[in-house]
Scaffold this active site. Structure first.
Site, PDB file in Angstrom:
ATOM      1  N   VAL A  33      41.599  40.841  36.125  1.00 21.26           N
ATOM      2  CA  VAL A  33      42.807  41.014  36.938  1.00 21.26           C
ATOM      3  C   VAL A  33      42.631  42.161  37.935  1.00 21.26           C
ATOM      4  CG1 VAL A  33      45.267  41.563  36.880  1.00 21.26           C
ATOM      5  CG2 VAL A  33      44.270  40.273  35.023  1.00 21.26           C
ATOM      6  N   ASP A  34      42.030  43.231  37.466  1.00 23.61           N
ATOM      7  CA  ASP A  34      41.829  44.439  38.268  1.00 23.61           C
ATOM      8  C   ASP A  34      41.070  44.109  39.556  1.00 23.61           C
ATOM      9  OD1 ASP A  34      41.988  47.124  38.761  1.00 23.61           O
ATOM     10  OD2 ASP A  34      40.417  47.704  37.344  1.00 23.61           O
ATOM     11  N   SER A 122      44.716  43.489  28.010  1.00 22.39           N
ATOM     12  CA  SER A 122      43.665  43.673  26.988  1.00 22.39           C
ATOM     13  C   SER A 122      43.054  42.375  26.448  1.00 22.39           C
ATOM     14  CB  SER A 122      44.149  44.516  25.787  1.00 22.39           C
ATOM     15  OG  SER A 122      44.222  45.879  26.120  1.00 22.39           O
ATOM     16  N   THR A 123      43.580  41.204  26.846  1.00 22.23           N
ATOM     17  CA  THR A 123      43.088  39.965  26.214  1.00 22.23           C
ATOM     18  C   THR A 123      41.868  39.360  26.910  1.00 22.23           C
ATOM     19  OG1 THR A 123      44.501  38.456  27.484  1.00 22.23           O
ATOM     20  CG2 THR A 123      45.431  39.390  25.459  1.00 22.23           C
ATOM     21  N   GLY A 124      41.345  40.043  27.924  1.00 25.82           N
ATOM     22  CA  GLY A 124      40.151  39.549  28.611  1.00 25.82           C
ATOM     23  C   GLY A 124      38.941  40.358  28.181  1.00 25.82           C
TER      24      GLY A 124
HETATM   25  P1  ADP Z   1      41.482  43.624  30.058  1.00 24.54           P
HETATM   26  O1  ADP Z   1      40.298  44.484  30.474  1.00 24.54           O
HETATM   27  O2  ADP Z   1      42.753  44.413  29.866  1.00 24.54           O
HETATM   28  O3  ADP Z   1      41.152  42.722  28.918  1.00 24.54           O
HETATM   29  P2  ADP Z   1      41.187  41.419  31.976  1.00 24.54           P
HETATM   30  O4  ADP Z   1      41.532  41.436  33.414  1.00 24.54           O
HETATM   31  O5  ADP Z   1      39.760  41.228  31.604  1.00 24.54           O
HETATM   32  O6  ADP Z   1      41.813  42.755  31.374  1.00 24.54           O
HETATM   33  O7  ADP Z   1      42.012  40.259  31.267  1.00 24.54           O
HETATM   34  C1  ADP Z   1      43.375  40.296  30.946  1.00 24.54           C
HETATM   35  C2  ADP Z   1      43.925  38.882  30.975  1.00 24.54           C
HETATM   36  O8  ADP Z   1      44.144  38.480  32.328  1.00 24.54           O
HETATM   37  C3  ADP Z   1      42.991  37.817  30.396  1.00 24.54           C
HETATM   38  O9  ADP Z   1      43.778  36.935  29.601  1.00 24.54           O
HETATM   39  C4  ADP Z   1      42.423  37.117  31.624  1.00 24.54           C
HETATM   40  O10 ADP Z   1      42.119  35.753  31.366  1.00 24.54           O
HETATM   41  C5  ADP Z   1      43.578  37.205  32.577  1.00 24.54           C
HETATM   42  N1  ADP Z   1      43.269  37.142  34.026  1.00 24.54           N
HETATM   43  C6  ADP Z   1      42.103  37.338  34.691  1.00 24.54           C
HETATM   44  N2  ADP Z   1      42.279  37.214  36.021  1.00 24.54           N
HETATM   45  C7  ADP Z   1      43.604  36.943  36.225  1.00 24.54           C
HETATM   46  C8  ADP Z   1      44.426  36.711  37.366  1.00 24.54           C
HETATM   47  N3  ADP Z   1      43.927  36.735  38.602  1.00 24.54           N
HETATM   48  N4  ADP Z   1      45.759  36.468  37.170  1.00 24.54           N
HETATM   49  C9  ADP Z   1      46.288  36.458  35.927  1.00 24.54           C
HETATM   50  N5  ADP Z   1      45.573  36.679  34.816  1.00 24.54           N
HETATM   51  C10 ADP Z   1      44.252  36.905  34.954  1.00 24.54           C
END
Ligand code: ADP
Length: 169
Positions: A33-34, A122-124
């Site tokens: 997401v970041d 946190s779920t990614g």
């Molecule tokens: P973290 O490091 O907190 O786990 P992540 O970004 O890796 O953060 O993932 C958090 C969640 O967001 C996951 O379930 C991932 O599938 C989801 N995700 C990744 N990209 C996007 C997006 N562009 N929009 C919404 N959710 C997303």
């Protein structure tokens, strides 16, 4: 009373007063997401983040806390950055994950945001099991006293959407 809604999709395509970023403590960008938020939101977000690092958050943003910046080119007024815990099998970090949602809503209240879009923090990359992450997210929003009118969970795929849907009546 805060309304909880679910949508499946990309959080960077949402229209909301505030969009929450699952950031890392550096605030300087990352994957998931970041990365998507910084790519679509443009350099203004990173500029604000760098100012935060140069000021109050010299050592980075601690896990469980939240801080707001501009939303740059996103269809929102603010991005609220929160740092979720990395999932651990040996240590229960649920309280830190709950704190991400609570603190983000607190920042939203301070800003006067009425609609807030959250990813499943946190779920990614941070490895939190989806069902438990969804349970903590929904329970925490329900328990938090806030003037936010709509909390919208934006779930990237079917599996995440189903996990959140299972938590709602
Ligand atoms: P973290 O490091 O907190 O786990 P992540 O970004 O890796 O953060 O993932 C958090 C969640 O967001 C996951 O379930 C991932 O599938 C989801 N995700 C990744 N990209 C996007 C997006 N562009 N929009 C919404 N959710 C997303």
């Amino acid at each position: 009373m805060t309304r909880i809604t679910l949508v499946q999709g990309d959080i960077t395509r949402q229209t909301a007063d505030a969009i929450v970023n699952a950031a890392n403590s550096s605030l300087l960008g990352g994957g998931g997401v970041d990365g998507a938020i910084h790519r679509r939101g443009g350099p203004a977000i990173l500029e604000d983040c760098r100012k935060l690092r140069a000021g109050h958050y010299g050592k980075g943003l601690p896990t469980g806390q939240a801080v707001a910046t501009t939303a740059g080119d996103l269809d929102a007024r603010w991005v609220i950055h929160t740092v979720g815990p990395v999932h651990s099998r040996s240590e229960d970090r649920s309280e830190q994950l709950a704190s991400c949602y609570r603190e983000s809503l607190r920042r939203a209240d301070e800003l006067g945001a009425r609609t807030v879009a959250f990813p499943a923090v946190s779920t990614g990359i941070y490895g939190w099991p989806l069902d438990d992450g969804a349970r903590i997210a929904v329970a925490t929003v329900r328990e938090t006293d806030t003037a936010v009118e709509e909390v919208r969970f934006v779930l990237f795929d079917d599996r995440a959407y189903e996990a959140f849907a299972a938590q709602l009546p």
